[in-house]
Each structure stands twice: as C-alpha cells, then as structure tokens.
Design an enzyme around this catalytic site. Structure first.
Site, mmCIF file in Angstrom:
data_model
loop_
_atom_site.group_PDB
_atom_site.id
_atom_site.type_symbol
_atom_site.label_atom_id
_atom_site.label_comp_id
_atom_site.label_asym_id
_atom_site.label_seq_id
_atom_site.Cartn_x
_atom_site.Cartn_y
_atom_site.Cartn_z
ATOM 1 N N HIS A 62 0.849 -1.185 0.000
ATOM 2 C CA HIS A 62 0.000 0.000 0.000
ATOM 3 C C HIS A 62 0.887 1.238 0.000
ATOM 4 O O HIS A 62 2.116 1.133 0.128
ATOM 5 C CB HIS A 62 -0.968 -0.014 1.186
ATOM 6 C CG HIS A 62 -0.323 0.034 2.531
ATOM 7 N ND1 HIS A 62 0.501 -0.969 3.020
ATOM 8 C CD2 HIS A 62 -0.371 0.978 3.530
ATOM 9 C CE1 HIS A 62 0.897 -0.660 4.242
ATOM 10 N NE2 HIS A 62 0.398 0.509 4.564
ATOM 11 N N HIS A 64 1.235 3.864 2.007
ATOM 12 C CA HIS A 64 1.736 4.578 3.180
ATOM 13 C C HIS A 64 3.258 4.587 3.119
ATOM 14 O O HIS A 64 3.887 3.614 2.686
ATOM 15 C CB HIS A 64 1.248 3.916 4.466
ATOM 16 C CG HIS A 64 -0.153 4.303 4.828
ATOM 17 N ND1 HIS A 64 -0.945 3.565 5.673
ATOM 18 C CD2 HIS A 64 -0.906 5.382 4.459
ATOM 19 C CE1 HIS A 64 -2.135 4.161 5.809
ATOM 20 N NE2 HIS A 64 -2.132 5.248 5.079
ATOM 21 N N ASP A 66 5.843 4.267 5.020
ATOM 22 C CA ASP A 66 6.761 3.286 5.609
ATOM 23 C C ASP A 66 6.797 1.984 4.820
ATOM 24 O O ASP A 66 7.546 1.067 5.179
ATOM 25 C CB ASP A 66 6.413 3.025 7.082
ATOM 26 C CG ASP A 66 4.979 2.596 7.295
ATOM 27 O OD1 ASP A 66 4.101 3.039 6.540
ATOM 28 O OD2 ASP A 66 4.718 1.815 8.236
ATOM 29 N N HIS A 67 6.044 1.925 3.734
ATOM 30 C CA HIS A 67 6.056 0.730 2.882
ATOM 31 C C HIS A 67 6.518 1.036 1.453
ATOM 32 O O HIS A 67 6.712 0.108 0.670
ATOM 33 C CB HIS A 67 4.672 0.090 2.854
ATOM 34 C CG HIS A 67 4.239 -0.424 4.189
ATOM 35 N ND1 HIS A 67 4.326 -1.756 4.537
ATOM 36 C CD2 HIS A 67 3.764 0.216 5.281
ATOM 37 C CE1 HIS A 67 3.905 -1.910 5.785
ATOM 38 N NE2 HIS A 67 3.558 -0.725 6.257
ATOM 39 N N HIS A 142 -7.210 -2.134 5.628
ATOM 40 C CA HIS A 142 -6.416 -1.086 6.260
ATOM 41 C C HIS A 142 -7.130 0.244 6.041
ATOM 42 O O HIS A 142 -8.250 0.295 5.534
ATOM 43 C CB HIS A 142 -5.008 -1.091 5.663
ATOM 44 C CG HIS A 142 -4.008 -0.275 6.407
ATOM 45 N ND1 HIS A 142 -3.976 -0.179 7.772
ATOM 46 C CD2 HIS A 142 -2.990 0.524 5.956
ATOM 47 C CE1 HIS A 142 -2.990 0.600 8.145
ATOM 48 N NE2 HIS A 142 -2.386 1.050 7.058
ATOM 49 N N ASP A 213 -0.174 -4.386 6.618
ATOM 50 C CA ASP A 213 -1.080 -3.662 7.505
ATOM 51 C C ASP A 213 -2.544 -4.045 7.273
ATOM 52 O O ASP A 213 -3.085 -3.867 6.169
ATOM 53 C CB ASP A 213 -0.911 -2.159 7.278
ATOM 54 C CG ASP A 213 0.496 -1.699 7.585
ATOM 55 O OD1 ASP A 213 1.407 -2.539 7.599
ATOM 56 O OD2 ASP A 213 0.686 -0.490 7.792
ATOM 57 N N HIS A 271 5.903 -5.311 12.216
ATOM 58 C CA HIS A 271 5.245 -4.005 12.164
ATOM 59 C C HIS A 271 4.859 -3.523 13.566
ATOM 60 O O HIS A 271 3.762 -3.017 13.803
ATOM 61 C CB HIS A 271 4.015 -4.055 11.251
ATOM 62 C CG HIS A 271 3.609 -2.706 10.734
ATOM 63 N ND1 HIS A 271 2.685 -1.909 11.375
ATOM 64 C CD2 HIS A 271 4.009 -2.016 9.640
ATOM 65 C CE1 HIS A 271 2.526 -0.784 10.688
ATOM 66 N NE2 HIS A 271 3.319 -0.819 9.636
#
EC number: 3.1.26.11
Length: 304
Positions: A62, A64, A66-67, A142, A213, A271
C-alpha cells in the site's frame, strides 16, 4: 532448491537506529522478489549483500510511506548501476502517478523500462506466473487500499531413481525429461514400466504469505490455508485492540488466531509500534494461541 526470506525491515512508521520500516527479499526458485520498500531498503539490501540486478519484481502492499518511500531511491540507484532490463512494479492504483511525479520533478532519468501493474480489486487474483512460481494478492483491511501477497512454488518434477533406471538398457538419456514429468516407459516388448518405479517423489512445494497492515480479517484464511510460512503484522498487543481497529492494524493475539485457523506452518510477527521496547511481549501473547510464532530479526535469513 531452497526458498529463503531475508528480513530487511520490520518496524512500523518511524525508522530507528537499529530497525527499518517494512521490506523483505524473497528468493524462490532462483527468482528474487522484493516485498515492500520502506525508507532505507537499499541500504539494508547492501548489508544483506543482495544483487540488485536480480531484483526484477517489486510488490508494494500500500502507499503509506513506511512501505514505499524507499522505492524512488532504489529505482534511481538501479539507473546509476547501469540497469537496462525491465523492472516490474506491482502495487495499488496510483503508484505509477506517484513515481512518475517524483521522477519528473527531480528530473530522474531511468534509462530502463518500469512496467507498472496497478491493483484495485477487492478479491484475490493471480498477478504473476512463470514456469515455477505463482503470486496472488491477499486483499486486506487497512485505512487505505492494501494487499498482502501469496507466493507459491508450482509442483516440481519427480526425481529420477537412477538405481532402478540403470537396470534397463532401453532407457536413454533423452527419455529422462518425460520420466521426470511423470510418464511411464514402454519397453520394446510392450512391457510398461510404471513411473513410480523409476522416480522418487519431488521435494514438497513451499509457500509464503505476506500480510501487511490490516485489521483482523478472517477472509484471508482460505487464501493462505496451509502456507509454509506466514508473516502477519501485529502492531499492538491485545489490550490495545480498540486502537488497532481504529488505526487499521492487528494485535499479536489476532495474528496468531489467523495463523491457527489457517493451519500455517510458521508465523512471523512484525510491524511493531515503537511504544514497545521489549518485543518478546508479542511472542508471549501470540504463543498462547499459536506456539510456532517467532519475532523477526534485522537481516535475518529464514529458510522456508
């Protein structure tokens, strides 16, 4: 041929001195698949002594940061390293616009083709297949559109039983391919040598499921049923379930419940919220439901 998972990063949101955001390198049947690409991924790849040129497929769960914030830098480094082969990027709809915007504004010239496979389905679909491996999406729940990924080895050829084959002069080297594929051998006198006599069972196929997530979601269970290894996020402990639900995450207890119901071989948690200094509390909680649960370690290589 063994399958290996290298844990490049496993913490949530903010990088720390000792940990990096989510990223993994899966080596399956001589293919190298990069899964998520948080900030600092290429540094972790360097530390892991990974060959950048072998990474041809990147799977982003996805959008976000941090990914995926490590992805533009990694692609730019590919160019500087002289890459000229296509790179396939799988991720949510919008990933092409995001990367093209960054590359346009920064005047980053790639010098090689980036093939985008944008995803928007709310059901599991096959998104990659070759002669040895298949990859499926795992729809997750998510705050924004998110997929996990299921990597599966295809059934392998049987092994030749050379001790038995040597008894028959009529069997030639050119017959080996058909025998390994499961075919019987008919001798000149019409006698049929059954394949089971001439071969040994192949090595078991392995599979790996990456569930990034997500809130607790039982619809993933039939998709990941009986996988060899499952990675499932566990941002919080179960006493913060309300916060997990609100932020679109799972607890360690919920991850273990998914593993138990899916009858997976091994569970790796990840995570984790930075509020936890001692991560062993996650395995303590998860193992009350699913005993074969483990914590990740930075740059750890897990044989699957």
């Amino acid at each position: 041929m063994s399958t290996y998972l290298t844990i490049l990063g496993f913490n949530s949101a903010i990088p720390t001195v000792n940990t990096s955001p989510t990223s993994q390198l899966l080596e399956m049947e001589e293919r190298c698949f990069l899964i998520d690409c948080g900030e600092g991924t290429q540094v972790q790849l360097r530390k892991a002594k990974a060959r950048f040129s072998k990474i041809n497929h990147i799977f982003i769960s996805h959008l976000h940061g941090d990914h995926c914030f490590g992805l533009p830098g990694l692609i730019a480094s590919f160019r500087l390293l002289g890459r000229d082969t296509p790179l396939h990027v799988y991720g949510p709809k919008g990933i092409k616009k995001m990367l093209d915007t960054i590359f346009t504004i920064t005047e980053t010239h790639r010098g090689f083709e980036v093939v985008y496979h944008e995803l928007d389905k709310d059901y599991s679909e096959k998104i990659y297949e070759d002669a040895r491996v298949e990859v499926y999406t795992i729809p997750l729940d998510h705050r924004i559109y998110c997929n996990g990924y299921l990597f599966k080895e295809k059934p392998k050829d049987r092994h030749l039983n050379m001790k038995e084959i040597a008894k028959y002069n009529e069997i030639e080297t050119c017959d080996y391919h058909n025998i390994k594929a499961g075919k019987d051998v008919v001798l000149s006198d019409g006698y049929v040598l059954k394949n089971e006599l001439l071969t040994i069972d192949p090595s078991p196929c392995v599979s790996y499921a990456f569930c990034s997530d997500t809130r607790y979601l039982e619809s993933v269970i039939p998709i990941i049923k009986n996988v060899t290894v499952l990675y499932h996020e566990s941002t919080f402990l179960h006493d913060l379930k309300e916060m997990a639900d609100y932020t679109g995450h799972s607890t360690a207890l919920e991850a273990a419940t998914i593993a138990q119901k899916a009858e997976v071989g091994k569970l790796i948690l990840g995570h984790f919220s930075n509020r936890y200094a001692d991560l062993t509390v996650f395995t303590d909680e998860a193992r009350t439901i699913f005993t074969n649960t483990f914590l990740p370690k930075a740059l750890e290589i897990v044989k699957i």
